[in-house]
Structures are given as C-alpha cells and as structure tokens.
Write a protein that holds these residues in place. Structure first.
Motif, PDB file in Angstrom:
ATOM      1  N   GLU A  46       0.840  -1.212   0.000  1.00  0.00           N
ATOM      2  CA  GLU A  46       0.000   0.000   0.000  1.00  0.00           C
ATOM      3  C   GLU A  46       0.875   1.262   0.000  1.00  0.00           C
ATOM      4  O   GLU A  46       0.574   2.238  -0.691  1.00  0.00           O
ATOM      5  CB  GLU A  46      -0.898   0.025   1.241  1.00  0.00           C
ATOM      6  CG  GLU A  46      -2.094  -0.900   1.161  1.00  0.00           C
ATOM      7  CD  GLU A  46      -2.828  -0.962   2.516  1.00  0.00           C
ATOM      8  OE1 GLU A  46      -4.022  -0.642   2.550  1.00  0.00           O
ATOM      9  OE2 GLU A  46      -2.198  -1.322   3.534  1.00  0.00           O
ATOM     10  N   LEU A  47       1.944   1.208   0.787  1.00  0.00           N
ATOM     11  CA  LEU A  47       2.778   2.413   0.903  1.00  0.00           C
ATOM     12  C   LEU A  47       3.670   2.593  -0.327  1.00  0.00           C
ATOM     13  O   LEU A  47       3.961   3.721  -0.724  1.00  0.00           O
ATOM     14  CB  LEU A  47       3.599   2.371   2.197  1.00  0.00           C
ATOM     15  CG  LEU A  47       2.753   2.310   3.475  1.00  0.00           C
ATOM     16  CD1 LEU A  47       3.631   2.402   4.720  1.00  0.00           C
ATOM     17  CD2 LEU A  47       1.699   3.424   3.522  1.00  0.00           C
ATOM     18  N   VAL A  48       4.050   1.475  -0.912  1.00  0.00           N
ATOM     19  CA  VAL A  48       4.824   1.553  -2.162  1.00  0.00           C
ATOM     20  C   VAL A  48       3.960   2.248  -3.214  1.00  0.00           C
ATOM     21  O   VAL A  48       4.402   3.161  -3.925  1.00  0.00           O
ATOM     22  CB  VAL A  48       5.246   0.126  -2.617  1.00  0.00           C
ATOM     23  CG1 VAL A  48       5.680   0.119  -4.071  1.00  0.00           C
ATOM     24  CG2 VAL A  48       6.370  -0.391  -1.720  1.00  0.00           C
ATOM     25  N   LYS A  49       2.686   1.841  -3.241  1.00  0.00           N
ATOM     26  CA  LYS A  49       1.776   2.436  -4.221  1.00  0.00           C
ATOM     27  C   LYS A  49       1.567   3.929  -3.920  1.00  0.00           C
ATOM     28  O   LYS A  49       1.597   4.782  -4.825  1.00  0.00           O
ATOM     29  CB  LYS A  49       0.447   1.677  -4.156  1.00  0.00           C
ATOM     30  CG  LYS A  49      -0.484   2.017  -5.265  1.00  0.00           C
ATOM     31  CD  LYS A  49      -1.645   1.055  -5.346  1.00  0.00           C
ATOM     32  CE  LYS A  49      -2.635   1.579  -6.363  1.00  0.00           C
ATOM     33  NZ  LYS A  49      -3.987   1.170  -6.073  1.00  0.00           N
ATOM     34  N   ALA A  50       1.380   4.235  -2.643  1.00  0.00           N
ATOM     35  CA  ALA A  50       1.093   5.627  -2.255  1.00  0.00           C
ATOM     36  C   ALA A  50       2.233   6.578  -2.600  1.00  0.00           C
ATOM     37  O   ALA A  50       2.020   7.773  -2.807  1.00  0.00           O
ATOM     38  CB  ALA A  50       0.798   5.687  -0.760  1.00  0.00           C
ATOM     39  N   THR A  51       3.437   6.058  -2.651  1.00  0.00           N
ATOM     40  CA  THR A  51       4.603   6.941  -2.863  1.00  0.00           C
ATOM     41  C   THR A  51       5.241   6.748  -4.231  1.00  0.00           C
ATOM     42  O   THR A  51       6.371   7.203  -4.449  1.00  0.00           O
ATOM     43  CB  THR A  51       5.688   6.632  -1.805  1.00  0.00           C
ATOM     44  OG1 THR A  51       6.001   5.230  -1.899  1.00  0.00           O
ATOM     45  CG2 THR A  51       5.255   6.958  -0.412  1.00  0.00           C
ATOM     46  N   ASN A  52       4.518   6.037  -5.096  1.00  0.00           N
ATOM     47  CA  ASN A  52       5.073   5.743  -6.415  1.00  0.00           C
ATOM     48  C   ASN A  52       6.442   5.078  -6.250  1.00  0.00           C
ATOM     49  O   ASN A  52       7.457   5.546  -6.776  1.00  0.00           O
ATOM     50  CB  ASN A  52       5.154   7.038  -7.232  1.00  0.00           C
ATOM     51  CG  ASN A  52       5.390   6.741  -8.700  1.00  0.00           C
ATOM     52  OD1 ASN A  52       5.206   5.596  -9.137  1.00  0.00           O
ATOM     53  ND2 ASN A  52       5.827   7.752  -9.435  1.00  0.00           N
ATOM     54  N   ASN A  53       6.400   4.017  -5.475  1.00  0.00           N
ATOM     55  CA  ASN A  53       7.605   3.225  -5.172  1.00  0.00           C
ATOM     56  C   ASN A  53       8.718   4.061  -4.531  1.00  0.00           C
ATOM     57  O   ASN A  53       9.891   3.947  -4.880  1.00  0.00           O
ATOM     58  CB  ASN A  53       8.113   2.540  -6.447  1.00  0.00           C
ATOM     59  CG  ASN A  53       9.024   1.369  -6.088  1.00  0.00           C
ATOM     60  OD1 ASN A  53       9.024   0.916  -4.924  1.00  0.00           O
ATOM     61  ND2 ASN A  53       9.790   0.889  -7.046  1.00  0.00           N
ATOM     62  N   PHE A  54       8.305   4.893  -3.594  1.00  0.00           N
ATOM     63  CA  PHE A  54       9.238   5.745  -2.860  1.00  0.00           C
ATOM     64  C   PHE A  54      10.129   6.523  -3.835  1.00  0.00           C
ATOM     65  O   PHE A  54      11.344   6.614  -3.668  1.00  0.00           O
ATOM     66  CB  PHE A  54      10.082   4.929  -1.865  1.00  0.00           C
ATOM     67  CG  PHE A  54       9.255   4.380  -0.752  1.00  0.00           C
ATOM     68  CD1 PHE A  54       8.847   5.189   0.300  1.00  0.00           C
ATOM     69  CD2 PHE A  54       8.837   3.057  -0.764  1.00  0.00           C
ATOM     70  CE1 PHE A  54       8.049   4.689   1.327  1.00  0.00           C
ATOM     71  CE2 PHE A  54       8.043   2.554   0.261  1.00  0.00           C
ATOM     72  CZ  PHE A  54       7.646   3.373   1.312  1.00  0.00           C
ATOM     73  N   SER A  55       9.486   7.066  -4.841  1.00  0.00           N
ATOM     74  CA  SER A  55      10.259   7.739  -5.881  1.00  0.00           C
ATOM     75  C   SER A  55      10.927   9.000  -5.348  1.00  0.00           C
ATOM     76  O   SER A  55      10.475   9.606  -4.360  1.00  0.00           O
ATOM     77  CB  SER A  55       9.348   8.115  -7.055  1.00  0.00           C
ATOM     78  OG  SER A  55       8.543   9.201  -6.665  1.00  0.00           O
ATOM     79  N   PHE A  56      11.977   9.385  -6.019  1.00  0.00           N
ATOM     80  CA  PHE A  56      12.736  10.566  -5.623  1.00  0.00           C
ATOM     81  C   PHE A  56      11.840  11.805  -5.653  1.00  0.00           C
ATOM     82  O   PHE A  56      11.933  12.682  -4.789  1.00  0.00           O
ATOM     83  CB  PHE A  56      13.938  10.719  -6.566  1.00  0.00           C
ATOM     84  CG  PHE A  56      14.863  11.808  -6.130  1.00  0.00           C
ATOM     85  CD1 PHE A  56      15.697  11.652  -5.026  1.00  0.00           C
ATOM     86  CD2 PHE A  56      14.879  13.024  -6.809  1.00  0.00           C
ATOM     87  CE1 PHE A  56      16.526  12.682  -4.601  1.00  0.00           C
ATOM     88  CE2 PHE A  56      15.725  14.061  -6.391  1.00  0.00           C
ATOM     89  CZ  PHE A  56      16.546  13.883  -5.292  1.00  0.00           C
ATOM     90  N   ASP A  57      10.934  11.834  -6.661  1.00  0.00           N
ATOM     91  CA  ASP A  57      10.045  12.994  -6.797  1.00  0.00           C
ATOM     92  C   ASP A  57       9.156  13.171  -5.576  1.00  0.00           C
ATOM     93  O   ASP A  57       8.706  14.274  -5.274  1.00  0.00           O
ATOM     94  CB  ASP A  57       9.134  12.820  -8.021  1.00  0.00           C
ATOM     95  CG  ASP A  57       9.925  12.994  -9.309  1.00  0.00           C
ATOM     96  OD1 ASP A  57      11.078  13.457  -9.205  1.00  0.00           O
ATOM     97  OD2 ASP A  57       9.382  12.653 -10.376  1.00  0.00           O
TER      98      ASP A  57
END
Ligand SMILES: Nc1ncnc2c1ncn2[C@@H]1O[C@H](COP(=O)(O)OP(=O)(O)OP(=O)(O)O)[C@@H](O)[C@H]1O
Length: 554
Positions: free
Chosen positions: A268-279
């Motif tokens: 869920e959190l990976v999705k929420a953060t776009n895979n913890f993207s730098f952006d």
C-alpha cells in the motif's frame, strides 16, 4: 522511631549476632539510605519471631529523632500477612519493584522468572542453612532479587568465606551487560546486581528520559531477554518479558481497530509513494527519508522510513513501541498525528499526517515565505508550537521530554497552524540532539530534563526573532561561526533587541514592538545556562499568549 521492617523468624538464639550483622549489612547495601556516617551506631536490630513466616522479620529502630529517611520514593510492600510495610526505595529497588509490579499486574505469579537469579538465591539459602541460620529464605518472595544482591554484598563485606556460587547471578548480569554494551555502548555497572539494575535504569533513562515507570522497564526487560536469548541461548523463563511483546501487539491491534489509525501493508505504501520515488521525497532527516504519499482514499500523508540497523534493532523496537503507545493516544491539535504504521519483515514505516506547508526551518532559512513576514504570524507559530511541547511536559507523570526541539521539527499544516513533529524518534535511534539546539547542561552533565526542551525552544524563538540559523557564519568575510545566542543575547539583555530583529519582517508597530519584546525576553530566559533558571513550558505558553494578545490589539 520506627524505620524499616524486614521479616524474619525462627533464628536460633546463639546466632543472633551473626544474623544481625549479616542482615544489617544486607540492608545497608540493599538500601543505601544516605544516613549520617555514625548512624549505624544508632540502629539496633531486634529480631521478631513469627511462627508462620519463615523469612526475615527484622525491625530496625532508631533511637534518635535525627534519624530520618530521605525518601525519594515510598514503596509499599505487602508481605505474606498482608501487612503493609513502607520501605524507602532507591532507584535500584524501585526498579525491581517496578518490574515486579508490572509482572504481577499481568496476573502472573510472583515468580520473576530469571532462573539464574533464583538459583543464586537458592545457593545463598543453602549456604545460610549450612551455617545453621536455617529457615526457608522464601526465594519466591517479591523482593528476592534485591535481597539476593544485598545478601551477596553483606556476605562479601563480612568475609565469612565460602563460595556462595554467586557466579551464576554475576554471569547472568555480565551477559546482559555485554549484550547491552554491544548495542548501546557505555558501562552498565554490572558487578553487583544492584548496580546493574541502576545501570540499566540509567541507560534507559538516558535514552527515553524521565522516570521510567513500569512499562518501559518491562519493555526493556523484554528486549534484554531477547538479546540474551540470541547471545547465550537457552530459555530465561521470563514470561512477562514475552508478555510485553504481546503488549506491543495489543497496542497495535487496538490501534488497528480504531478507524483513525491503520496498519498498512508495504505494498500500500509503495503504491502511495510511487515506489518511494525521488520525486515524492520531501525531506531527509537524521533517521532516514520522508516521502509524501497519497493513500487510496485520497488522504495525503508523509511516510517516514526507519533505516533499520541490526545493532540497534532491539532499541528501535522498544522506541517504536513507546512512540506508538503515545501517538496512538489522544490527538493534540499542535502535534503531528500518526495515521498508521507498517511493519513488514525488516521494514518499519510510520505514516503521519501531511503538513502541507512544510517545516518552520525551511521557511525561515530557505524559502523566505511572505506568510512569515509578519510579527503576529511569527508569535502565533511560536505559541502553537509551545502549546504542543507544553502538552508533552504536562501529559502525565512521568513527563515526556521531546529531546529534539528545533525549527525543522515544527511543521506547518494547510492553515499555517504549527505542530510539533518527531516526538519519539530519539527513542528509535539514540541521538545527542542537533547542533545549536542542545541544552549545555545536558551536554556537560548528561542530565536531561524538560528544561532541555525549553532550551531548544528558546533557540527556535531566537530564530523567529532574528531569522538566523542556530549557528551561522558571521562577519564581513563570513568566516566566523556564531551562535544565535551569542548574536542576540547581549542586545536583548541591553534592551536593544530592535537591533537583532529579522529585517525581512519589517519594523514592528507600537503594539507589535511590545509583543516582540516579551518574546525576546522569554527567548533569552529559555536559553539560560542552568535549567533551573529557565521558565517552564507553561510559563512560555503564558508569555506568548500575552504577546499575541498585545500584538492583536494593533
Ligand atoms: N508530516 C510531515 N509533513 C510534511 N513534511 C514533513 C513531515 N515530516 C517531515 N517532513 C519534512 O521532512 C523533513 C525531514 O524530516 P525529519 O523529521 O526526518 O528530519 P529532521 O526533522 O530534519 O531531522 P531529525 O531527523 O533530526 O528529526 C522535515 O524537515 C520536513 O520538511
């Protein structure tokens, strides 16, 4: 004057003298009473017999009015007879008692579970029986741990010889000590069990601050237990320690039941953060990165990923549990609330409410936001934040110390209301604070109190007044490092505070000037070198609310 009771019985008349000596010695080593040097002379022991109780009833009387306990804590022990006995407790016995109470409140038996300590006790018991003291030392009694230590010292001090096989208890202590040292460092004073207890107590205090009460001690025992397990193997038979782990689980599942608080999956959190993207990264602190995220229900959140450190693992777990217990409690408008948590494999992520306007530090020192170009706004932000800290300090006994007050931990929500963030992180990773904000008294003496937060907040007030960082380059060539205290302090004390005000806000009008002056004096009091000379957070809140009221008359 009646001072202290211990229970004893059935002691053969001919060995009274030895027993007396032994027990008094034990008592003195168990309860360092801060007595005047010659007070030993003033004390007599009288052994009282009781047919049913086998253990230690010794009444000590002082025949002087001068003999008073200096008692930081009074603890009530209930004996087998339910006789209430008040005993002065130092931190070590307090610690034992806290553990004991915690265990008993879990509805377990009074068996404290550490088999080696028990076997030590039995060794002492056998030894004492063999020298004809006889009797059953009632090893399962609640203060047996402390007693074991006291007897051990007493035995050594009167050199009655013989091997009491104290090695098992010492060995146990050393194992714990080594395990802790390898994780948090420092010397825990392992030699006597007694010292070990206060060593542990101090170590925990230096990490969590404040008086421990039973819960964190309990939790600490749990991690010590686990650590020992991993180091020496075997079962330490400490059921309450395991109980703590389920305690944490309970807090978490209670929290899960509450719709305001969720357990998230990593997916869920990976999705929420776009895979913890730098952006999506909104900041990096000392403990890891912070990402903005959007949950499936549309809520915006800030997600903090704890960088797990195998060496710190147990400390982190306790810290997280502590943080968790607090943050899942009542919500406060000047605190950044915890939305949820994710615990998967080695991943530990905390999900917070998203503070749209970022940190006070960024506005003061990077963005130069026009919203902060008003003295009223700066005083309002200071007041909001002080209320959050005051809430922590006044929360309940023990008071909670934030330990890392600084402008980057004061966040601004969508309505520019200031909220205190990051409470509890110092439990998750041990930190000595942030340069420029560290209380000098804590730095020099390692004494942490609520006044350390007051110092940190004083620095934040000076940042608000001057627009300067806590430590900045000063001078024409920009080469000298100067603290904001040294920069602003002399002018504030000389009533020339106008000289140090942040020029980006513009000169205050008449009412604003009175309000800013009050804020400046409050700031300088907060950064007094001695904690006792600093105001309480409540005083600070009162001053700042007066300052805001004056300002709003404008
Ligand atoms: N809940 C939040 N909402 C919005 N931004 C946040 C939130 N939490 C943290 N941030 C941003 O992330 C930055 C880093 O935060 P973090 O708390 O990790 O580190 P820090 O406060 O700078 O230092 P430390 O690690 O010593 O606390 C903050 O300065 C802030 O800009």
């Amino acid at each position: 004057m009646k001072c202290l009771y211990i229970i004893s019985t059935s002691l053969p008349h001919q060995i009274h003298a030895l027993t007396e000596k032994l027990l008094v010695s034990a008592i003195f080593s168990f309860y360092p009473l801060n007595l005047p040097k010659d007070s030993a002379k003033l004390i007599q022991c009288s052994l009282q017999l009781h047919s049913k109780i086998h253990f230690l009833l010794l009444s000590i009387y002082s025949f002087t009015e001068k003999f008073q306990y200096i008692s930081p804590h009074h603890i009530h022990f209930h004996t087998f007879l339910d006789t209430e006995i008040s005993i002065m407790a130092n931190s070590a016995s307090g610690f034992t008692w806290a553990v004991d109470s915690a265990i008993r409140s879990c509805g377990t038996t009074p068996n404290l579970g550490a088999s080696r300590v028990h076997s030590f006790t039995s060794a002492v018991e056998n030894a004492l029986s063999s020298i004809n003291i006889g009797g059953d030392l009632s090893a399962s009694h609640s203060f047996v741990h402390g007693f074991a230590s006291g007897v051990d010292r007493a035995i050594s001090s009167i050199v009655i010889g013989g091997d009491f096989e104290a090695t098992s208890v010492h060995g146990f202590t050393w194992e714990v000590d080594n395990a802790i040292r390898s994780t948090i460092g420092g010397y825990l004073g392992a030699d006597p069990v007694h010292g070990f207890h206060s060593g542990v107590d101090n170590a925990i205090r230096s990490t969590t601050g404040g008086y421990l009460g039973a819960d964190p001690v309990h939790g600490f025992d749990s991690v010590v237990d686990n650590e020992i397990h991993s180091v020496i193997g075997g079962d330490l038979e400490a059921p309450p320690m395991h109980g703590f782990a389920s305690g944490v689980d309970n807090v978490m599942s209670d929290a899960t039941g509450d719709k305001d608080f969720q357990l998230f999956t990593l997916a869920e959190l990976v999705k929420a953060t776009n895979n913890f993207s730098f952006d999506n990264m909104i900041g990096v602190g000392n403990f890891g990165g912070v990402h903005r995220g959007k949950l499936v229900d549309g809520r915006e959140v800030a997600i903090k990923r704890v960088e797990t450190d195998p060496k710190m693992k147990w400390l982190q777990e306790v810290g997280l549990a502590y943080l968790f217990t607090f943050l899942s409690g009542p919500h406060h408008e000047h605190f950044v609330g915890l939305v949820g948590f994710c615990k998967e494999k080695d991943e530990r992520l905390l999900v917070y409410e998203y503070m749209r306007n970022g940190s006070l530090y960024d506005h003061l020192h990077h963005k130069g936001s026009s919203v902060l170009n008003s003295w009223r706004m700066r005083i309002k932000i200071a007041l909001d934040a002080s209320r959050g800290i005051e809430y922590l300090h006044g929360y309940e006994f023990p008071h909670i110390i934030h330990r890392n007050i600084k402008s980057s931990n004061i966040l601004l929500d969508a309505t520019w209301t200031a909220r205190v963030a990051d409470f509890g992180w110092t439990f998750v990773k041990k930190t000595t604070g942030t340069a420029g904000y560290v209380d000098p008294e804590y730095h020099d003496l390692n004494v942490l109190t609520v006044k350390s937060d007051v110092y940190g907040f004083g620095i934040v007030l000076l940042e608000l007044l001057t627009g300067k960082r806590p430590i900045f380059n000063h001078g024409e060539d920009g080469g000298t490092l100067l603290s904001v205290v040294d920069f602003a302090g002399p002018d504030i004390l000389a009533r020339e505070w106008m000289k140090i005000l942040d020029p980006s806000v513009g000169p205050p009008n008449v009412n604003e000037a009175k309000a800013v002056e009050l804020m400046a004096y409050t700031a300088i009091k907060c950064v007094n070198l001695k904690g006792k000379d600093r105001p309480t957070m409540l005083d600070v809140v009162n001053n700042l609310s007066r300052a805001l009221a004056i300002c709003e008359k404008s």
